[in-house]
Design a protein around this motif. Structure first.
Motif, PDB file in Angstrom:
ATOM      1  N   LYS A 138      -8.178  -1.223   2.017  1.00 35.84           N
ATOM      2  CA  LYS A 138      -8.401  -0.892   0.610  1.00 35.84           C
ATOM      3  C   LYS A 138      -7.995   0.547   0.311  1.00 35.84           C
ATOM      4  N   GLU A 139      -8.238   1.451   1.248  1.00 32.77           N
ATOM      5  CA  GLU A 139      -7.833   2.842   1.056  1.00 32.77           C
ATOM      6  C   GLU A 139      -6.306   2.955   1.016  1.00 32.77           C
ATOM      7  N   ALA A 140      -5.638   2.206   1.900  1.00 29.28           N
ATOM      8  CA  ALA A 140      -4.172   2.216   1.918  1.00 29.28           C
ATOM      9  C   ALA A 140      -3.616   1.641   0.621  1.00 29.28           C
ATOM     10  N   THR A 168      -3.848  -7.081  -0.957  1.00 28.13           N
ATOM     11  CA  THR A 168      -5.192  -6.850  -0.421  1.00 28.13           C
ATOM     12  C   THR A 168      -5.846  -8.154   0.017  1.00 28.13           C
ATOM     13  N   VAL A 220       2.051   5.964   4.021  1.00 30.57           N
ATOM     14  CA  VAL A 220       0.900   5.056   4.077  1.00 30.57           C
ATOM     15  C   VAL A 220       1.002   4.165   5.305  1.00 30.57           C
ATOM     16  N   ASN A 253       0.287   5.827   8.680  1.00 36.41           N
ATOM     17  CA  ASN A 253      -1.152   5.942   8.943  1.00 36.41           C
ATOM     18  C   ASN A 253      -1.736   4.624   9.442  1.00 36.41           C
ATOM     19  N   ALA A 264     -12.089  -1.498   4.869  1.00 32.05           N
ATOM     20  CA  ALA A 264     -12.069  -0.208   4.167  1.00 32.05           C
ATOM     21  C   ALA A 264     -10.713   0.491   4.356  1.00 32.05           C
ATOM     22  N   ASP A 265     -10.134   0.380   5.568  1.00 27.58           N
ATOM     23  CA  ASP A 265      -8.818   0.979   5.832  1.00 27.58           C
ATOM     24  C   ASP A 265      -7.761   0.375   4.918  1.00 27.58           C
ATOM     25  N   ARG A 277      -1.121   3.959  -6.402  1.00 32.02           N
ATOM     26  CA  ARG A 277      -0.781   5.246  -7.012  1.00 32.02           C
ATOM     27  C   ARG A 277       0.735   5.490  -6.940  1.00 32.02           C
ATOM     28  N   LYS A 286      -4.972   1.755  -2.287  1.00 31.15           N
ATOM     29  CA  LYS A 286      -5.140   2.735  -3.364  1.00 31.15           C
ATOM     30  C   LYS A 286      -3.921   3.654  -3.417  1.00 31.15           C
ATOM     31  N   GLU A 287      -3.446   4.050  -2.232  1.00 30.46           N
ATOM     32  CA  GLU A 287      -2.261   4.916  -2.170  1.00 30.46           C
ATOM     33  C   GLU A 287      -1.013   4.173  -2.635  1.00 30.46           C
TER      34      GLU A 287
END
Length: 449
Positions: free
Chosen positions: A29-31, A57, A13, A16, A26-27, A37, A33-34
């Motif tokens: 929040k997407e990170a 966040t 993560v 990236n 958005a970047d 998980r 999420k990973e």
């Protein structure tokens, strides 16, 4: 070690994030999420994960991060800080009464968590720090428990108190305290009985011991291999008996490790130590910042240095540094350094503490048995060959191989590795030699190969 999968996931993560020149909300929040998980798969408590991700966040989408020069690195810094906070922020010591005043520690936990072994490990650590410990065997239900404590106590040079035939843990604890008072033991560690699962009888017994003995600290031992169940056990013990801290065992095993990331947030009680192996010296004080660093793939250099300082004799280190500078490093020194590596926990443990090495070594099996194989080859050499490796010619190699029971290729490989080590040690002598090394620590160095 625990957290390997989590560490890999988080590092991917972050890789990236580093690859992006600028970050958007958005970047981030997407990170996250990973990250969420990955933490859930590591068996971290769901509520803990939810709060952790929200905090990261909220901080990461602030304008000072997204508009910064290195936003990806800033997000990683925030994750590191919040992970440290999650695990307790500061290193917590086992509280000791001053001087000769007696400190009483009651060990609690389920059967199989490693409570009895941890009691002996703890006693050994504090004996080396100058305390006079006594172990009290109060697990009267498991016949092997008392014998196990006696054997481990003897290995640590710590006396074990028990009353043969007495099945009353409270009476044994009280008598043990009196014995300690007479013999001037200023640290008493009570090993209590465990069960396969939490029951009223076990809890009542612990409460009765605390009612009749002035317990300074109650330490719960939980098994990291049980994942989220370990956190639930800690919560139950804290609510019903009251605990002051936790030891998490089997952190060196194939475990997801979520307990270490959840127990402080769920119970409010600190992790005091982590068990990193079956040897009696394999108990490490828990440092939240160092653990966060290891999880995020940044290594743990401070623990590595401490292991080196605890294992390597000062004079030996200084002598070795001088030999390295003078290019006098021989096979006898090679043997001595292999012994130091064993004392420090083995090559895999050492390499995983070096920044960046854990990911490079993923999937690579490091067999410490190879050290014994190498030692056998060196022991098959004559005294002259060990002191002067340059004289080892092909015919000598054949004789050495026969003596060690290995193919000659193994001897050739060892000689080549030794030559490379000599060159490396000569090049790096400035780092390890002199009055002070690069770390400012007098003459200490972890290992030469």
């Amino acid at each position: 070690m625990a957290f390997e999968n989590l560490s890999d996931r988080l590092q991917n993560v972050f890789q990236n994030l580093r690859g992006k020149g600028r970050l958007t909300e958005a970047d981030v929040k997407e990170a996250m999420k990973e990250v969420k998980r990955a933490l859930l798969e590591a068996d971290v408590n769901f509520r803990v994960v939810k709060d952790f991700v929200k905090k990261v966040t909220d901080r990461a989408i602030g304008q000072d991060v997204l508009n910064g020069l290195n936003p990806g690195h800033m997000v990683i810094k925030i994750v590191n800080e919040e992970m440290i906070e999650l695990m307790g922020s500061e290193t917590t010591e086992l509280k000791m009464k001053p001087g000769a005043d007696m400190t009483v520690v009651m060990m609690a936990g389920l059967q199989g968590a490693g409570k009895t072994t941890s009691a002996a490990k703890l006693a050994g650590q504090f004996k080396r720090k100058g305390k006079r410990p006594l172990l009290i065997a109060c697990d009267v239900y498991r016949p092997a428990a008392i014998k196990q404590l006696q054997v481990n106590g003897e290995k640590q040079g710590v006396p074990v108190f028990t009353i043969e035939g007495n099945q009353n843990p409270v009476e044994i604890a009280q008598a043990g305290i009196e014995y300690a008072r007479v013999n001037k033991n200023n640290l008493v560690i009570i090993d209590t009985a465990g069960r396969l699962h939490i029951d009223d009888r076990m809890m009542t017994e612990l409460i009765e011991i605390k009612d009749h003995v002035d317990v300074t600290q109650t330490v719960l031992v939980v098994d990291a291999m049980t994942g989220q169940d370990a956190v639930n056990v800690a919560k139950d013990f804290n609510e019903r008996v009251g605990i002051d801290g936790v030891i998490i065992t089997k952190m060196d095993g194939d475990t997801r490790g979520g307990a270490a990331l959840s127990v402080k947030a769920v119970t409010g009680k600190p992790i005091l130590y982590i068990g990193m192996g079956e040897k009696l010296e394999d108990l490490q004080q828990f440092h939240p910042d160092r653990m966060a660093s290891r999880i995020l793939g940044m290594g743990d250099v401070l623990t590595l240095i401490e292991k080196a300082e605890a294992s390597i004799d000062e004079k030996t280190a200084m002598d070795m540094a001088g030999k390295m500078r003078r290019a006098e490093f021989n096979f006898n020194d090679y043997l001595e350094q292999m012994e130091q590596v064993k004392k420090m926990g083995g090559m895999a443990d050492i390499l995983n503490m070096i920044p960046g090495m854990s990911k490079q070594l993923r999937g690579v099996e490091i067999d410490d048995g190879m050290l014994d194989k190498t030692a056998n080859i060196i022991y098959s050499m004559t005294k002259e060959e060990r002191e002067n490796p340059k004289i080892i010619n092909p015919s000598r190699k054949r004789r050495i191989a026969n003596g060690a029971g290995v193919p000659i290729a193994e001897v050739n490989k060892l000689c080549k590795n030794f030559e490379e080590s000599q060159k490396m040690m000569k090049q790096m002598s400035g780092m390890f030699g002199g009055k002070k090394g690069r770390r400012g620590r007098k003459g200490k160095f972890p290992f030469p190969f």
